[in-house]
Every structure is written in C-alpha cells, then in structure tokens.
Design an enzyme around this catalytic site. Structure first.
Site, PDB file in Angstrom:
ATOM      1  N   SER A 220       0.785  -1.235   0.000  1.00  0.00           N
ATOM      2  CA  SER A 220       0.000   0.000   0.000  1.00  0.00           C
ATOM      3  C   SER A 220       0.813   1.280   0.000  1.00  0.00           C
ATOM      4  O   SER A 220       0.241   2.361  -0.138  1.00  0.00           O
ATOM      5  CB  SER A 220      -0.914   0.008   1.234  1.00  0.00           C
ATOM      6  OG  SER A 220      -0.121  -0.066   2.403  1.00  0.00           O
TER       7      SER A 220
ATOM      8  N   GLY B  76       5.174   3.129  -0.415  1.00  0.00           N
ATOM      9  CA  GLY B  76       6.609   2.960  -0.623  1.00  0.00           C
ATOM     10  C   GLY B  76       6.944   2.042  -1.788  1.00  0.00           C
ATOM     11  O   GLY B  76       6.331   2.088  -2.853  1.00  0.00           O
TER      12      GLY B  76
ATOM     13  N   PHE C 256      -1.463  -3.243   5.947  1.00  0.00           N
ATOM     14  CA  PHE C 256      -2.077  -3.029   7.263  1.00  0.00           C
ATOM     15  C   PHE C 256      -2.459  -1.560   7.327  1.00  0.00           C
ATOM     16  O   PHE C 256      -1.606  -0.717   7.615  1.00  0.00           O
ATOM     17  CB  PHE C 256      -1.038  -3.377   8.331  1.00  0.00           C
ATOM     18  CG  PHE C 256      -1.618  -3.869   9.616  1.00  0.00           C
ATOM     19  CD1 PHE C 256      -2.862  -4.473   9.669  1.00  0.00           C
ATOM     20  CD2 PHE C 256      -0.900  -3.778  10.795  1.00  0.00           C
ATOM     21  CE1 PHE C 256      -3.382  -4.955  10.863  1.00  0.00           C
ATOM     22  CE2 PHE C 256      -1.392  -4.258  12.001  1.00  0.00           C
ATOM     23  CZ  PHE C 256      -2.647  -4.843  12.024  1.00  0.00           C
ATOM     24  N   GLU C 257      -3.675  -1.229   7.006  1.00  0.00           N
ATOM     25  CA  GLU C 257      -4.070   0.172   6.883  1.00  0.00           C
ATOM     26  C   GLU C 257      -5.427   0.378   7.549  1.00  0.00           C
ATOM     27  O   GLU C 257      -6.178  -0.570   7.753  1.00  0.00           O
ATOM     28  CB  GLU C 257      -4.161   0.564   5.396  1.00  0.00           C
ATOM     29  CG  GLU C 257      -2.867   0.353   4.602  1.00  0.00           C
ATOM     30  CD  GLU C 257      -1.746   1.309   5.008  1.00  0.00           C
ATOM     31  OE1 GLU C 257      -2.021   2.262   5.757  1.00  0.00           O
ATOM     32  OE2 GLU C 257      -0.594   1.082   4.603  1.00  0.00           O
TER      33      GLU C 257
ATOM     34  N   ASP D 253      -3.097  -8.096   9.258  1.00  0.00           N
ATOM     35  CA  ASP D 253      -1.735  -8.246   9.764  1.00  0.00           C
ATOM     36  C   ASP D 253      -1.036  -9.403   9.041  1.00  0.00           C
ATOM     37  O   ASP D 253      -1.425 -10.568   9.191  1.00  0.00           O
ATOM     38  CB  ASP D 253      -1.806  -8.516  11.276  1.00  0.00           C
ATOM     39  CG  ASP D 253      -0.430  -8.585  11.896  1.00  0.00           C
ATOM     40  OD1 ASP D 253       0.566  -8.446  11.168  1.00  0.00           O
ATOM     41  OD2 ASP D 253      -0.364  -8.777  13.132  1.00  0.00           O
TER      42      ASP D 253
ATOM     43  N   TYR E 161      23.048   2.628  10.317  1.00  0.00           N
ATOM     44  CA  TYR E 161      22.282   1.654   9.534  1.00  0.00           C
ATOM     45  C   TYR E 161      22.982   0.284   9.489  1.00  0.00           C
ATOM     46  O   TYR E 161      22.652  -0.606  10.272  1.00  0.00           O
ATOM     47  CB  TYR E 161      21.975   2.204   8.127  1.00  0.00           C
ATOM     48  CG  TYR E 161      20.779   1.487   7.534  1.00  0.00           C
ATOM     49  CD1 TYR E 161      19.526   2.078   7.536  1.00  0.00           C
ATOM     50  CD2 TYR E 161      20.883   0.187   7.061  1.00  0.00           C
ATOM     51  CE1 TYR E 161      18.416   1.403   7.056  1.00  0.00           C
ATOM     52  CE2 TYR E 161      19.782  -0.497   6.584  1.00  0.00           C
ATOM     53  CZ  TYR E 161      18.561   0.115   6.573  1.00  0.00           C
ATOM     54  OH  TYR E 161      17.471  -0.560   6.108  1.00  0.00           O
TER      55      TYR E 161
HETATM   56  P1  NAI Z   1       6.447   1.770   3.786  1.00  0.00           P
HETATM   57  O1  NAI Z   1       6.230   2.130   5.207  1.00  0.00           O
HETATM   58  O2  NAI Z   1       6.242   2.809   2.759  1.00  0.00           O
HETATM   59  O3  NAI Z   1       5.536   0.486   3.397  1.00  0.00           O
HETATM   60  C1  NAI Z   1       5.403  -0.585   4.297  1.00  0.00           C
HETATM   61  C2  NAI Z   1       4.259  -1.479   3.868  1.00  0.00           C
HETATM   62  O4  NAI Z   1       4.154  -2.552   4.809  1.00  0.00           O
HETATM   63  C3  NAI Z   1       2.888  -0.792   3.844  1.00  0.00           C
HETATM   64  O5  NAI Z   1       2.149  -1.291   2.746  1.00  0.00           O
HETATM   65  C4  NAI Z   1       2.227  -1.264   5.145  1.00  0.00           C
HETATM   66  O6  NAI Z   1       0.800  -1.302   5.120  1.00  0.00           O
HETATM   67  C5  NAI Z   1       2.778  -2.683   5.203  1.00  0.00           C
HETATM   68  N1  NAI Z   1       2.741  -3.262   6.540  1.00  0.00           N
HETATM   69  C6  NAI Z   1       3.371  -2.840   7.664  1.00  0.00           C
HETATM   70  N2  NAI Z   1       3.085  -3.668   8.687  1.00  0.00           N
HETATM   71  C7  NAI Z   1       2.254  -4.633   8.207  1.00  0.00           C
HETATM   72  C8  NAI Z   1       1.626  -5.763   8.769  1.00  0.00           C
HETATM   73  N3  NAI Z   1       1.789  -6.101  10.048  1.00  0.00           N
HETATM   74  N4  NAI Z   1       0.840  -6.513   7.965  1.00  0.00           N
HETATM   75  C9  NAI Z   1       0.634  -6.190   6.665  1.00  0.00           C
HETATM   76  N5  NAI Z   1       1.223  -5.144   6.077  1.00  0.00           N
HETATM   77  C10 NAI Z   1       2.027  -4.365   6.831  1.00  0.00           C
HETATM   78  O7  NAI Z   1       7.946   1.191   3.734  1.00  0.00           O
HETATM   79  P2  NAI Z   1       9.099   1.153   2.619  1.00  0.00           P
HETATM   80  O8  NAI Z   1      10.066   2.226   2.888  1.00  0.00           O
HETATM   81  O9  NAI Z   1       8.533   0.987   1.260  1.00  0.00           O
HETATM   82  O10 NAI Z   1       9.844  -0.186   3.051  1.00  0.00           O
HETATM   83  C11 NAI Z   1       9.640  -1.438   2.432  1.00  0.00           C
HETATM   84  C12 NAI Z   1      10.953  -2.214   2.488  1.00  0.00           C
HETATM   85  O11 NAI Z   1      11.948  -1.503   1.728  1.00  0.00           O
HETATM   86  C13 NAI Z   1      11.533  -2.356   3.908  1.00  0.00           C
HETATM   87  O12 NAI Z   1      12.106  -3.632   4.053  1.00  0.00           O
HETATM   88  C14 NAI Z   1      12.612  -1.298   3.941  1.00  0.00           C
HETATM   89  O13 NAI Z   1      13.629  -1.594   4.877  1.00  0.00           O
HETATM   90  C15 NAI Z   1      13.124  -1.396   2.506  1.00  0.00           C
HETATM   91  N6  NAI Z   1      13.922  -0.266   2.041  1.00  0.00           N
HETATM   92  C16 NAI Z   1      13.498   1.037   2.220  1.00  0.00           C
HETATM   93  C17 NAI Z   1      14.318   2.080   1.809  1.00  0.00           C
HETATM   94  C18 NAI Z   1      13.894   3.510   2.003  1.00  0.00           C
HETATM   95  O14 NAI Z   1      14.760   4.388   1.885  1.00  0.00           O
HETATM   96  N7  NAI Z   1      12.637   3.786   2.232  1.00  0.00           N
HETATM   97  C19 NAI Z   1      15.607   1.847   1.133  1.00  0.00           C
HETATM   98  C20 NAI Z   1      15.891   0.451   0.911  1.00  0.00           C
HETATM   99  C21 NAI Z   1      15.093  -0.553   1.380  1.00  0.00           C
END
Ligand code: NAI
Length: 398
Positions: free
Chosen positions: A50, A52, A75-76, A112, A236
C-alpha cells in the site's frame, strides 16, 4: 470537512484521498512512459503493497508493460470517528480502481501479514483468482512490531550497536533539526529488530506458499534491503537494522535454494535511500537524505520509488537470461546512489550541515514535499480548500 496535513514529529496523522489518487495516477503515468517490462510474471503477490516500494512495485508490474494481476497485503486503517484513515487505505482503493479499469485483477487484503488469518486469506485468494499459483512474491513489509503469537510482541529499535552515537533527526512538524544522542542497542533490541525486520517472516511466507502448493514453476521472490555508504553505516548497516538486513540477505540465499526446486530464485534487492513512511523514522538518516537528494537531483540521477521499481523489473529481474547480482548475490539498485562522485559531494555537504543551514545546503523542500505527497498533500492541481465528503469516502472499500 476540509482535510489539512497533521504531522506529529515524523508521523503523518491525516491523509488526503484526492491527493492519494493523484499519487497513484502520477506513478501510472511515469511507468507507461518508461522502458517497459518484458517477459514478466502474470500473477504477483505483494506483501506490503500500500505504500513505498511495495506500492511502486505493484504499479510498475500492472502498468509498466507487464500487465500483471496482483494480490496486495497491507495493514491500513479506513475512515472512522478517530480520523480520515491512512494514505495506504486510499492508495489501495484507487490503485484497484485504476487496475480494474485497465482490465487487470487487483485483490486487496487488509490485515496483519504476521497473522495466520491473513495467510489463510491470501491462499484462498490465490486459489480463487490465480488458479492456485503465484509467479512472483515481493516482500516489502516495514513495521515496528511483530506479534510473538502469545499476546506479546517483538519490537524493532533503530539503534547503533556497541556504542552510543550522535545523530540528528528532522522534525517535519516544526521544520526543525534536532541533535540527539542515540543510545547503544540492548541485546533485547538487537533481537527484536532482527525478528521484525530480518528474513524469518519472509522465509515463513515462502514456506506457507510452498506448503499450499501455491508456488508456480519459475517463481521468483524478492525482499528489499538497504546498505548505504560508509557515512550511514554507524546508524544503519552496523546498527540493529543492518543486522536485520544481513539476516535478510542470508535468508535470500537459503530461499534461492528452496525456490530452485521450482525452477525459481530469490533475491535480496538493495534499494536507494528514499523518503517513505518508514525511512523518515530512522535517526541520522534524514540529513543524509537531504544531501543525497540535492546532489542526485543536480546530477539528474535521482530516482524515486516508482523509478527504482520500474528499472528493477525492466532492466534487472526480467528480460535477462541471468539476473545481474554482485559478489554477495545481492541485486543492486543502489548503484547510482553509491556512485563515487555522488558520495564525495554528499560527504562535503554533510561536513557543513547543521541546524542553521540544512534547509539550504540540503534539498529540504524536496524532502518535505515527498513526505507530504506520501500522504496526498502538496500536489499543485488539488484544491485543498475544497470539502471532502466523508460519507462518500466511507462507502469506498479496498
Ligand atoms: P512503507 O512504510 O512505505 O511500506 C510498508 C508497507 O508494509 C505498507 O504497505 C504497510 O501497510 C505494510 N505493513 C506494515 N506492517 C504490516 C503488517 N503487520 N501486515 C501487513 N502489512 C504491513 O515502507 P518502505 O520504505 O517501502 O519499506 C519497504 C521495504 O523496503 C523495507 O524492508 C525497507 O527496509 C526497505 N527499504 C526502504 C528504503 C527507504 O529508503 N525507504 C531503502 C531500501 C530498502
């Protein structure tokens, strides 16, 4: 009601549905005009769909040449007495509308991802809509907690390991730079972060899918990682999150062997640092992001989530006989970030950056605007003074 941005520190407490729709549309527009994805999978499961990287991956795979059908887990929260709901809730709704208009299947499962109930719903959806099998599984969860299953939780803590560390965070609510000291992680915090953000849950999802005979021949799976340059290592790579990511890398090698039984493969995919709901939480990373955005935008090499994902699928994961990986079998999307000239300019900026000049030395405007856009704000063509009809919003379902 009129919806305004509400920010507490680095957490957005409101979201603008029209802006979320605009964000989906802009990303669709981008991938339609970018290099297209060739020889793609057709049935894709995205855990963390949802926002990123997960959302960008979903948009790229649906509209960027691959025409995939997707099941997205997230999870929204929807609208309630307490508030308008989360941006991810509306992203799910508007992505699905656009996908269906294009004749694609888009199933949203909001729950979840750590729970058995969500796993059961996913398996059922795969049986109902995907003829029982998936061809790509993207693991893109970012969260602070994971239930242990006995009513208790593992909690992640973003901390240095071994010794405390001076660092700065940017308070987006007050546009303020705050110098802070991050204490060294306790053993509990190291373990908690590993459990929440390491590879264990990715592996258990793949096992769930294998046990349900839901893995198609040739199925690939990826999960996202970050390594970054030396200047970010103390908080990090050498910190609690880095330990979790190294665990994720090791899991990718193990899963690669498992997936080989199906003629498939698994990759930890190392992405560029970007402003997302999750990353603005990382103390010490924001100053680096400000400098990085400034330098990469000036050089014309800046990519956002959608650009990273479209390039991942069109250039690296599909269309090649062999997926290009580094010596540690990691799929690198951080090549432009780690360019030597970029890093030398970033280091020069960081040497001088402090509370008095971060808005001018770094790209604070771009950083803040990206953060607001994640929540549907800061789009030029939206009338933010117009009233939003909450009753109509409540009728929209993901
Ligand atoms: P985000 O916060 O934008 O997206 C996280 C997603 O996980 C959302 O769709 C949320 O609803 C879902 N989520 C969270 N808890 C949940 C649960 N219990 N059950 C179901 N869905 C759940 O995060 P982002 O930044 O896109 O991160 C995604 C991955 O990318 C992570 O592993 C992060 O470490 C990695 N990453 C991020 C970078 C950054 O600069 N943002 C750089 C490189 C890797």
């Amino acid at each position: 009601m009129i919806i305004t941005p509400i920010i507490n520190g680095v957490v957005a407490r409101s979201a603008h549905p029209e802006g979320c729709k605009q964000s989906i549309d802009s990303q669709i527009e981008y991938v339609k005009n970018a290099k297209q994805i060739k020889t793609p999978p057709k049935r894709v499961l995205i855990l963390g769909a949802s926002s990123g990287f997960g959302l960008a991956a979903r948009i790229a795979l649906t509209f960027g040449g691959a025409n995939c059908d997707t099941i997205g887990v997230s999870f929204e929260k929807g609208p309630s007495q307490k508030g308008i709901g989360t941006a991810g809730w509306y992203n799910n709704i508007f992505f699905k509308q656009r996908a269906q208009q294009a004749g694609r299947r888009a199933i949203n499962i909001v729950g979840d991802a750590f729970s058995q109930d969500t796993r059961d719903q996913v398996i059922e959806a795969i049986e109902t809509y995907f003829e029982g099998e998936v061809e790509l599984v993207i693991y893109s969860l970012a969260t602070g907690v994971r239930p242990k299953g006995n009513g208790e939780f593992w909690k992640s803590a973003i901390r240095p390991v071994g010794q405390s560390l001076d660092g700065s965070i940017i308070d987006l609510e007050h546009d303020r730079w705050i110098d802070t000291v991050m204490p060294a992680a306790t053993e509990n915090e190291i373990e908690g972060t590993l459990k929440v953000m390491g590879g264990e849950d990715w592996e258990s999802w793949i096992d769930t899918l294998i046990n349900a005979e839901a893995v198609a021949q040739g199925c690939k799976t990826i999960a996202f990682s970050y390594m970054g340059p030396e200047v970010t290592h103390p908080i990090y790579l050498d910190g609690t999150l880095g330990r979790a990511k190294i665990d994720l890398h090791q899991t990718s090698h193990f899963l690669n062997i498992e997936m080989a039984n199906f003629g498939g493969s698994a990759y930890a995919t190392v992405c560029k640092a970007l402003v997302t709901k999750a990353s603005v939480f990382i103390p010490g990373l924001s100053p680096y992001l400000l400098a990085l955005y400034k330098v990469m935008k000036e050089k014309g090499t800046h990519e956002d989530c959608i650009a990273q994902m479209q390039r991942l699928f069109s250039d690296k994961l599909y269309g090649n006989e062999n997926v290009p990986v580094d010596a540690e079998r990691l799929l690198r999307m951080d090549d432009l970030e780690l360019d030597a000239d970029v890093q030398s300019q970033v280091a020069d900026i960081l040497k001088d950056m402090d509370h008095s000049n971060f808005k001018t030395l770094g790209d604070y405007e771009g950083f803040k605007s990206d953060f607001l856009k994640l929540n549907g704000f800061s789009y030029d063509n939206i009338d933010y003074l117009a009233k939003t009809d909450i009753t109509r919003l409540k009728k929209l379902v993901p």
